[in-house]
Design an enzyme around this catalytic site. Structure first.
Site, PDB file in Angstrom:
ATOM      1  N   SER A  68      16.957  -4.898  38.990  1.00  0.00           N
ATOM      2  CA  SER A  68      17.936  -5.364  37.998  1.00  0.00           C
ATOM      3  C   SER A  68      19.173  -5.922  38.675  1.00  0.00           C
ATOM      4  O   SER A  68      19.765  -5.284  39.547  1.00  0.00           O
ATOM      5  CB  SER A  68      18.334  -4.204  37.078  1.00  0.00           C
ATOM      6  OG  SER A  68      17.253  -3.806  36.278  1.00  0.00           O
ATOM      7  N   HIS A 101      24.013  -3.133  32.736  1.00  0.00           N
ATOM      8  CA  HIS A 101      23.395  -1.807  32.626  1.00  0.00           C
ATOM      9  C   HIS A 101      23.270  -1.099  33.980  1.00  0.00           C
ATOM     10  O   HIS A 101      23.070   0.113  34.033  1.00  0.00           O
ATOM     11  CB  HIS A 101      22.028  -1.900  31.924  1.00  0.00           C
ATOM     12  CG  HIS A 101      20.918  -2.458  32.774  1.00  0.00           C
ATOM     13  ND1 HIS A 101      20.466  -3.748  32.631  1.00  0.00           N
ATOM     14  CD2 HIS A 101      20.163  -1.903  33.757  1.00  0.00           C
ATOM     15  CE1 HIS A 101      19.480  -3.954  33.489  1.00  0.00           C
ATOM     16  NE2 HIS A 101      19.277  -2.849  34.184  1.00  0.00           N
ATOM     17  N   ASP A 149      24.422  -8.607  29.116  1.00  0.00           N
ATOM     18  CA  ASP A 149      24.014  -7.733  30.225  1.00  0.00           C
ATOM     19  C   ASP A 149      24.453  -8.292  31.569  1.00  0.00           C
ATOM     20  O   ASP A 149      23.672  -8.335  32.529  1.00  0.00           O
ATOM     21  CB  ASP A 149      22.501  -7.501  30.209  1.00  0.00           C
ATOM     22  CG  ASP A 149      22.109  -6.270  31.025  1.00  0.00           C
ATOM     23  OD1 ASP A 149      22.995  -5.453  31.329  1.00  0.00           O
ATOM     24  OD2 ASP A 149      20.918  -6.133  31.352  1.00  0.00           O
TER      25      ASP A 149
END
Length: 497
Positions: free
Chosen positions: A321, A172, A239
């Protein structure tokens, strides 16, 4: 004569007591100063101090007896010199050991706190150069010309996987990007990298002042160098994305610091955890906490669940992230991927993809550029829609069975329209190899541990119309089990039809 004997015995006890005291106090430090010949763990030292500080008056404990001897030796010896053993026994209150233990505990605690602090500092300084800063861009045409401009759209973290220049991050982070640039710390002693792939970035999302007084990095012995990255492969269902930086001639960039990988097998709630990333444009930020939970489940960008996710209270914020979650030895146990927060910032609930999953996916992406997963060869209806429109409370409804697939050959059926125009409901999958299926996420998890070509037992509820004694038609569910061979996600038979 008796008095002289008491005197000499008392002196002997005093000397013996202090010899033991010296051995007790100095042993750890003697071991620590032996250099390379003897390695002494500060963790072991702290554990030993904690043991002594927490020990009770149980005389059966050999370590506690040593502690008592150390504590009461000066008090015990003087009465022996003056009045004998009986006087010595009477002179020592039972609470003496407890009082001395309490008095010594802060010192032990301070020592442990210092050692834990040094351990964190050491881990950060060792691991931080393996963590990278990622800026992502999209392309937009200039309204006054035909020039294509790069517009920054976000930032994130990642870590160096190997000496070949592979960088691991979240899918992402780069999902909507057309290009990405990666800032890496290389040990060049302040000398700018001579790599042919290094660029002068026109933009960086790093906050002003976050890079230190030299404008490059807060690490004195490292230089911050920016490279253009290319995508090697992605896996939206977990992911995970793999990028690569290399020189213009495709040769590896020198002096990369690959991160040390650990394992997510056997993790226990309460273990220490550390996260390094770039939250809010603040590069190489360290946060600490514990593993708050294991076996969690979060939704991936593709909508499929990611299982066995690690929960931590180490602060994870936007920008973290793709960064590593570490154990207390600085080894990667997970990759920060999501947070649960009403405000969008850290609320003490962060999630990380387990490193064992990351290892498998990254290896496949580097070798093949894609992930090949097992599939049943059917299209399914979202379980929420099934409940709302058809009243199906359990299982996954098959919309379509692809012709030519093993699922079709086995006899599975999807929704179809009869010759009379009536729509017949397809099979409802309720179990795979005995694993109950409540929703589509359960189905994905049930087959992801298999390989293409494996055969599984698929149990379905098949709606059938039966006529009651009164002559009225009634729909009943008949449970049937089929043996279905799983196909690969890149199977042309399934993709093309």
């Amino acid at each position: 004569m008796v008095t002289m004997m008491r005197y000499f015995v008392g002196i002997s006890i005093l000397v013996s007591s202090y010899n033991q005291a010296a051995a007790f106090v100095l042993k750890p430090y003697r071991m620590a100063t032996k250099g390379s010949t003897t390695k002494f763990s500060t963790t072991q030292l702290c554990n030993k101090h904690d043991t002594y500080a927490a020990a009770d008056d149980d005389a059966s404990s050999q370590d506690n007896q040593r502690r008592k001897l150390l504590s009461i030796a000066p008090i015990y010896t003087l009465p022996f010199l003056l009045g004998g053993e009986n006087a010595a026994s009477a002179a020592v209150p039972t609470s003496t050991v407890q009082q001395i233990n309490v008095a010594l505990s802060p010192a032990a605690s301070a020592l442990c706190a210092d050692s834990e602090e040094e351990a964190r500092i050491s881990i950060f300084e060792r691991v931080a150069p393996s963590v990278v800063y990622i800026d992502t861009f999209k392309q937009k045409q200039d309204v006054f010309s035909t020039d294509i401009m790069e517009i920054p759209i976000g930032s994130g973290s990642g870590f160096i996987w190997d000496n070949e220049g592979h960088i691991v991050t979240n899918f992402h982070v780069i999902q909507q990007a057309k290009s990405a640039q990666i800032a890496i710390l290389t040990p060049n002693n302040g000398i700018k990298s001579s790599s042919s792939a290094a660029i002068e970035p026109a933009y960086t999302s790093v906050r002003p002042g976050a890079l230190g007084s030299n404008g490059s990095t807060t690490f004195k012995d490292f230089t911050r160098t920016v490279y253009k990255a290319r995508v090697v492969g992605v896996d939206p269902t977990k992911d995970i994305a793999v990028l690569k930086v290399d020189n213009e001639d495709n040769s590896p960039i020198k002096q990369l610091r690959p991160i040390q990988l650990g394992t997510s097998t056997g993790l226990r709630v309460g273990q220490g955890s550390l996260a390094i990333g770039n939250p809010f444009g603040l590069d190489h930020t360290l946060t600490t906490g514990v593993i708050s939970g294991i076996g969690r489940e979060v939704k991936s960008p593709s909508g499929r669940p990611i299982s066995n996710v690690i929960q931590t209270d180490a602060a994870i914020n936007p920008g973290n992230s793709g960064g590593p979650l570490l154990d207390s030895k600085g080894r990667v146990i997970g990759m920060a991927t999501a947070i649960y927060s009403p405000s969008g910032a850290s609320a003490g609930i962060g999630f990380a993809v387990p490193v064992d999953t990351v290892k498998y996916i990254v290896t496949q992406l580097i070798e093949n550029g894609q992930i090949v997963r097992p599939l049943l060869g059917v299209n399914i209806l979202d379980s929420k829609q099934s409940r709302q429109t058809l009243g199906i409370t359990k299982g996954v409804l098959i919309l379509e069975v692809k012709p030519g697939t093993p699922a079709a050959a086995a006899g599975l059926k999807g929704i179809r329209r009869t010759e009379s125009g009536i729509i017949e409901i397809g099979d409802i999958i309720i179990a795979v190899d005995g694993t109950s299926i409540e929703k589509e996420g359960d189905l994905f998890k049930a087959i992801e541990d298999y390989k293409p070509g494996d055969t599984v037992k698929v149990t379905v509820n098949r709606p059938q119309i039966e006529v009651t004694e009164s002559g009225e038609p009634e729909i009943k569910l008949k449970e049937i089990t089929f043996s279905v061979k799983l196909i690969a996600s890149d199977d042309s038979t399934f993709i093309q039809k």
